[in-house]
Scaffold this active site. Structure first.
Site, mmCIF file in Angstrom:
data_model
loop_
_atom_site.group_PDB
_atom_site.id
_atom_site.type_symbol
_atom_site.label_atom_id
_atom_site.label_comp_id
_atom_site.label_asym_id
_atom_site.label_seq_id
_atom_site.Cartn_x
_atom_site.Cartn_y
_atom_site.Cartn_z
ATOM 1 N N HIS A 225 0.198 -1.182 0.458
ATOM 2 C CA HIS A 225 -0.181 0.546 -0.237
ATOM 3 C C HIS A 225 0.839 1.158 0.156
ATOM 4 O O HIS A 225 1.170 2.731 -1.248
ATOM 5 C CB HIS A 225 -1.506 -0.129 1.451
ATOM 6 C CG HIS A 225 -2.242 1.487 1.392
ATOM 7 N ND1 HIS A 225 -1.641 2.153 2.453
ATOM 8 C CD2 HIS A 225 -3.210 1.759 1.174
ATOM 9 C CE1 HIS A 225 -2.506 2.848 2.466
ATOM 10 N NE2 HIS A 225 -3.539 2.388 0.788
ATOM 11 N N ARG B 275 -7.576 4.143 -10.271
ATOM 12 C CA ARG B 275 -8.312 3.111 -8.909
ATOM 13 C C ARG B 275 -9.132 3.906 -8.496
ATOM 14 O O ARG B 275 -8.713 4.828 -7.998
ATOM 15 C CB ARG B 275 -6.859 3.167 -8.537
ATOM 16 C CG ARG B 275 -5.979 2.254 -9.034
ATOM 17 C CD ARG B 275 -4.544 2.277 -8.790
ATOM 18 N NE ARG B 275 -4.154 0.251 -8.311
ATOM 19 C CZ ARG B 275 -2.725 1.038 -8.559
ATOM 20 N NH1 ARG B 275 -1.852 2.190 -9.231
ATOM 21 N NH2 ARG B 275 -1.826 -0.115 -8.860
ATOM 22 N N ARG C 281 -10.990 2.178 -12.811
ATOM 23 C CA ARG C 281 -11.200 0.724 -12.986
ATOM 24 C C ARG C 281 -12.310 0.867 -11.920
ATOM 25 O O ARG C 281 -12.309 1.629 -11.498
ATOM 26 C CB ARG C 281 -9.707 0.202 -12.189
ATOM 27 C CG ARG C 281 -10.124 -1.068 -11.917
ATOM 28 C CD ARG C 281 -9.058 -1.470 -11.031
ATOM 29 N NE ARG C 281 -9.107 -0.895 -9.963
ATOM 30 C CZ ARG C 281 -7.651 -1.016 -8.719
ATOM 31 N NH1 ARG C 281 -6.581 -1.988 -10.124
ATOM 32 N NH2 ARG C 281 -6.844 -1.370 -8.106
ATOM 33 N N GLU D 153 -5.609 -10.436 -14.296
ATOM 34 C CA GLU D 153 -4.632 -10.465 -12.746
ATOM 35 C C GLU D 153 -4.690 -11.619 -12.107
ATOM 36 O O GLU D 153 -4.166 -11.473 -10.942
ATOM 37 C CB GLU D 153 -5.104 -9.126 -11.905
ATOM 38 C CG GLU D 153 -6.171 -8.417 -11.409
ATOM 39 C CD GLU D 153 -6.884 -7.560 -10.712
ATOM 40 O OE1 GLU D 153 -5.424 -6.480 -10.812
ATOM 41 O OE2 GLU D 153 -7.642 -7.049 -10.673
ATOM 42 N N GLY E 150 -2.771 -7.046 -15.372
ATOM 43 C CA GLY E 150 -2.969 -6.187 -13.404
ATOM 44 C C GLY E 150 -1.553 -7.243 -13.239
ATOM 45 O O GLY E 150 -1.538 -8.318 -12.692
ATOM 46 N N THR E 151 -0.036 -6.912 -12.683
ATOM 47 C CA THR E 151 0.767 -8.115 -13.276
ATOM 48 C C THR E 151 1.159 -7.831 -11.412
ATOM 49 O O THR E 151 1.979 -8.413 -11.450
ATOM 50 C CB THR E 151 2.101 -7.489 -14.008
ATOM 51 O OG1 THR E 151 2.439 -6.311 -14.120
ATOM 52 C CG2 THR E 151 1.650 -7.472 -14.891
ATOM 53 N N ASN E 152 0.767 -6.706 -11.073
ATOM 54 C CA ASN E 152 0.960 -6.697 -9.346
ATOM 55 C C ASN E 152 0.382 -7.253 -8.935
ATOM 56 O O ASN E 152 0.426 -8.778 -8.018
ATOM 57 C CB ASN E 152 0.347 -5.170 -8.386
ATOM 58 C CG ASN E 152 1.068 -3.993 -9.463
ATOM 59 O OD1 ASN E 152 2.036 -4.151 -9.481
ATOM 60 N ND2 ASN E 152 0.244 -2.723 -9.188
ATOM 61 N N ASP E 153 -1.573 -7.738 -8.908
ATOM 62 C CA ASP E 153 -1.789 -9.272 -8.331
ATOM 63 C C ASP E 153 -0.886 -10.729 -9.356
ATOM 64 O O ASP E 153 -1.540 -11.325 -8.372
ATOM 65 C CB ASP E 153 -3.336 -8.888 -8.325
ATOM 66 C CG ASP E 153 -3.675 -7.842 -7.227
ATOM 67 O OD1 ASP E 153 -3.529 -8.518 -5.973
ATOM 68 O OD2 ASP E 153 -4.828 -6.946 -6.861
ATOM 69 N N CYS F 37 -0.592 -3.024 -16.997
ATOM 70 C CA CYS F 37 -0.892 -2.051 -15.750
ATOM 71 C C CYS F 37 -0.221 -1.773 -14.419
ATOM 72 O O CYS F 37 -1.076 -1.360 -14.175
ATOM 73 C CB CYS F 37 -2.532 -1.185 -16.277
ATOM 74 S SG CYS F 37 -3.852 -2.492 -15.311
HETATM 75 C C1 PEP Z 1 -2.787 -4.980 -10.319
HETATM 76 O O1 PEP Z 1 -2.436 -6.118 -9.711
HETATM 77 O O2 PEP Z 1 -1.324 -5.363 -11.777
HETATM 78 C C2 PEP Z 1 -2.534 -3.041 -10.273
HETATM 79 C C3 PEP Z 1 -2.707 -2.201 -10.997
HETATM 80 O O3 PEP Z 1 -3.769 -3.254 -9.799
HETATM 81 P P1 PEP Z 1 -3.392 -3.007 -8.104
HETATM 82 O O4 PEP Z 1 -2.562 -2.656 -7.882
HETATM 83 O O5 PEP Z 1 -4.866 -1.797 -8.124
HETATM 84 O O6 PEP Z 1 -4.323 -3.962 -7.448
HETATM 85 MG MG MG Z 2 -4.745 -4.982 -9.012
#
Ligand code: PEP
Ligand code: MG
Length: 843
Positions: free
Chosen positions: A420, A527, A583, A710, A731-734, A796
């Site tokens: 976060h 977001r 989103r 994601e 969404g490459t973070n998740d 993203c």
């Molecule tokens: C992700 O998951 O890649 C993403 C862009 O969304 P967030 O970081 O808000 O989960």
């Molecule tokens: Mg995400």
């Protein structure tokens, strides 16, 4: 291949190549071709140096006989293929012996001859024969130095120049094979088999009668890249002496602080200026030139690429391109993309002294100094007093966002590069260090324990560097950001060549404004949850979450609707016709819940409900595993009114913003999808809202509905999902979190161990994992495209701003990447570099 001679005199026509003799040898040949006064030089190629290391010496008598004149003194310098790869230090005055000493005593005087001989014996003993420095430290005469040498070595000091030269070549060749030299150059990207060349040069003496000395000159300011002659010159000196004894050295240009070379030898000074200009044009680079003046006569011993800081490297490349010396594409290739990121933020002044207290993840670039505060209230109070502060937290939650707005930097004990704190800080352009291992933060005691046991309290001054992950004591001096003309040129030139879109992840008008100044192609991820963290909105949001009946929920949503509509209208208007991808609400609802204690009491008061009820409802909403719980599209399916309100706000804003001219085609993105049916359910409702708004307003509009891919399942099922989606944005973070089964909020704690142990080559939250996550991207893209050939493909996640991911996406035929606004310049340059390199390879 022709046999390479074991050594070659560097002349304007000799066959000298950087790939064989090293970049210094090649550069010296270029200087000779420019008719510059370079002392006679012989180059030894990599192969010969390898043989020397193995004990096979070339014929040194023949080599020495290439040099004419007496007495002969030589220097040897290293010449690796790329100057960044380093190499052993130079050895000067080879050939100094009793005869040369006697001869020089007559010509240069006793003092100069003694100084030369003493210096050589010491450097031969310590650098070549690897004797201890200590016995030589106090010695002031050549005779005493010789005696000590002979004592330590148990053999006479070598008198023959061939013996001395052989020893020097052997020592340098072997030093190149040493472990530390190998590690150092590999860190600079050198291949394991990188070779070392050596150059043997006749010494031009900077000591003795008349005007003699040595200096170093460069023609740009190494910090800014602006034209400026800097450097030092010292009489009766050699090599880089003038830089080491700055207080005894002369300035180069006229200077009120003291005497200068320009005063002393105006013609020589003028000659140097002309050499600088010639180097810039012919070598197509700003060079640092090492020179010697021997009895009034100028010699150029060496020239290397002028060392420079980030800002100067951009300014120099841009100025060379503007002057037509190099093409723009070449200028773009000369600057590593990450350099631009340093220009956007304050940086720790490279010369500043620092005491590092702890280290963590470099989560959001830039340096910031401030007094420690442990919560949002203290951050806001500090801000109100106009006092810079660093918000220090174990980890951050939405409640801390207002504190982050008030702070100049954020430091957390836990978390990684996509936690976060990191994501919000990058969005705000706020320096941030997360997962600072070894820190123990106690908000209650208002103190922070350092890894070494020391304790810092609220109000103590610290500096954090979000580019390196360092936490430092006190206020460390910083350099201002530099968005000058050269930066603007880089942005414009990158736009001209790149063939993949770069959008920004922007949640607020401030983000979008910044993104526009960097010239983005649109917003790739807004977001929407971040719009609810403003304290006034947070309360309404909480009322909505706490609503028990659908009438109560509708009433709260009714109040949120105009706020969202205003947000979107502002965004659409600001982006003036560029695509904006919004989103729908993503995080688990509990993220909006008040913190226990004070937060709950405030909410009870706002809702006019008993505290126990607020506590109970909060407890009921809490989940064991919220990131895999009731969030994203699951919320849209289970509590559809939220997405309906958001869709209505988007469409009403579309109508409002379209009135002013530019057509607005909003993009609506559904998060955390795992199945086609989820998309169908949401789509049906959104289509109905669109039809209703069109009927109510009498205005027709278009919109695009797409999916955020994601979860691994969404990537695998991208074919059927694409049938109802205009775009797939990865969404490459998740996706990284779920592919690895690794918490993006907690991985920081052990990631460095994992990387150090070689489990992962790099933190996959920072550098896209091409092998695993990348395969899912390729698979998803191919299946999506097969089902729907015109589907827009994008990335993203935070990786969208990294050169590796951009290259990957470009090769995979993606339409755009989207990243935090502050990463946009880096992304644009990286995209341009990929295109330039790909075009070059194709030719
Ligand atoms: C992700 O998951 O890649 C993403 C862009 O969304 P967030 O970081 O808000 O989960
Ligand atoms: Mg995400």
């Amino acid at each position: 291949m022709l046999d390479t001679p074991r050594f070659t005199e560097i002349t304007s026509t000799a066959d000298i190549r950087a790939s064989r003799h090293g970049s210094r040898a090649k550069c010296l040949q270029r200087l000779i071709r420019m008719d510059l006064p370079v002392p006679q030089t012989v180059a030894l190629p990599f192969e010969t140096v390898r043989e020397v290391a193995r004990g096979d010496m070339p014929d040194l008598h023949t080599l020495i006989s290439l040099f004419d004149g007496q007495p002969l003194l030589l220097s040897v310098r290293s010449s690796s293929e790329m100057s960044d790869w380093g190499g052993p230090g130079a050895v000067l005055n080879i050939g100094m012996n009793d005869t040369a000493h006697a001869w020089l005593s007559n010509t240069l005087g006793h003092q100069a001859a003694d100084a030369l001989y003493l210096r050589f014996i010491k450097s031969f003993a310590i650098e070549v024969m690897r004797l201890d420095e200590e016995p030589f430290a106090e010695i002031t005469t050549p005779a005493a130095a010789r005696a000590t040498y002979e004592d330590e070595m148990d053999e006479p000091f070598p008198q023959a120049i061939a013996d001395q030269l052989g020893a020097v070549l052997r020592a340098m060749a072997r030093a190149w094979d040493g472990t530390s030299a190998r590690l150092l150059r590999q860190a600079q990207g050198a291949p394991a088999e990188a070779g070392l060349g050596l150059v043997v040069q006749r010494m031009a003496q900077g000591m003795g009668a008349g005007q003699s000395g040595a200096g170093v000159v460069q023609f740009v300011n190494p910090a800014t890249g602006e034209p400026q002659v800097t450097g030092r010159y010292m009489g009766q000196a050699m090599g880089r002496d003038a830089l080491l004894a700055r207080d005894k050295a002369l300035y180069l240009t006229e200077d009120p602080r003291g005497p200068s070379l320009q005063d002393l030898l105006p013609e020589v000074y003028q000659e140097l200026i002309e050499i600088g200009d010639a180097c810039r044009r012919r070598l197509r680079e700003e060079m640092q030139v090492e020179f010697t003046i021997d009895q009034g006569r100028l010699y150029v011993l060496d020239a290397v690429r002028c060392p420079r800081e980030s800002r100067a490297s951009v300014a120099i490349a841009a100025s060379l391109a503007r002057d037509g010396i190099i093409p723009r594409s070449e200028a773009l290739l000369r600057v590593p993309p990450a350099t631009l990121s340093r220009l956007l933020h304050r940086q720790i002044a490279p010369s500043a002294e620092r005491e590092v207290l702890a280290r963590g993840v470099a989560a959001s670039p830039g340096a910031a100094a401030g007094r420690i505060v442990f919560d949002s209230a203290a951050a806001q109070a500090s801000d109100a007093r106009d006092e810079a502060c660093i918000l220090v937290r174990r980890e951050t939650t939405p409640d801390d966002v207002r504190g982050m707005h008030a702070a100049t930097g954020v430091l957390t004990e836990r978390g990684g590069s996509t936690s976060h704190a990191a994501v919000i800080a990058r969005g705000l352009g706020l320096p941030c260090v997360t997962g600072a291992t070894g820190l123990t933060i106690s908000r209650r005691k208002r103190e922070m324990r350092l890894p070494d046991g020391r304790v810092l309290s609220e109000g103590d001054m610290i500096t954090i560097d979000g580019s390196s992950g360092e936490v430092m004591a006190g206020e460390v001096p910083t350099l201002e950001p530099a968005l000058d003309g050269a930066f603007g040129d880089f942005m414009a030139w990158s736009d001209d060549v790149r063939d993949i879109g770069v959008r920004a992840n922007a949640d607020t008008v401030a983000d979008a404004t910044l993104a526009r100044t960097f010239g983005v192609d649109g917003i790739g991820l807004c977001r929407t949850e971040h719009m609810f963290f403003d304290p006034a909105r947070l309360t309404v949001m909480r009322e909505m979450i706490f609503a028990e009946s659908s009438t109560d929920r509708a009433a709260a949503l009714e109040r949120l609707l105009p706020m969202q509509r205003d947000d979107f209208t502002e965004l659409f208007t600001l982006m003036a016709g560029l695509p904006v991808c919004i989103r729908l609400l993503d995080p688990p609802l509990h993220e909006f819940l008040p913190s226990e204690g004070e937060g709950e009491r405030a909410l009870a008061a706002a809702l006019d409900r008993p505290l126990s009820e607020v506590k109970q409802r909060g407890a009921a909403l809490r989940e064991y595993n919220p990131m895999l719980g009731m969030r994203g599209v699951r919320l849209g399916v289970a509590v559809p009114e939220i997405y309906e309100m958001q869709a209505r706000a988007i469409f009403e804003a579309t109508v409002a913003a379209s009135r002013d001219g530019a057509e607005v085609v909003p993009e609506i993105m559904i998060p955390l999808v795992t199945a086609r049916r989820e998309v169908e359910l949401v789509k049906r409702r959104i289509d109905a809202v669109a039809a209703a708004v069109q009927a109510e307003t009498g205005t027709r509009f278009n919109f695009r509905l797409g999916v955020m891919v994601e979860t691994p399942r969404a990537a695998l099922r991208a074919g059927e999902i694409a049938e109802t989606s205009a775009f797939l944005s990865f969404g490459t973070n998740d996706l990284t979190q779920m592919t690895y089964g690794l918490s993006r909020d907690d991985a920081g704690r052990f990631m460095s161990t994992y990387v150090n142990e070689g489990v992962y080559p790099e933190d996959p939250f920072q550098t896209l994992d091409i092998d695993g996550v990348g395969e899912l991207l390729l698979l998803g893209a191919a299946r999506g495209r097969q089902a729907r050939p015109d589907v827009t493909l994008a990335l993203c996640g935070e990786h969208g701003g990294t050169p590796e991911a951009i290259n990957f996406c470009r090769l995979a035929g993606f339409d755009y990447v989207s990243c935090s606004p502050f990463r946009v310049p880096v992304a644009k340059l990286a995209a341009a570099q990929c295109t330039i390199l790909a075009t070059r390879t194709a030719k």
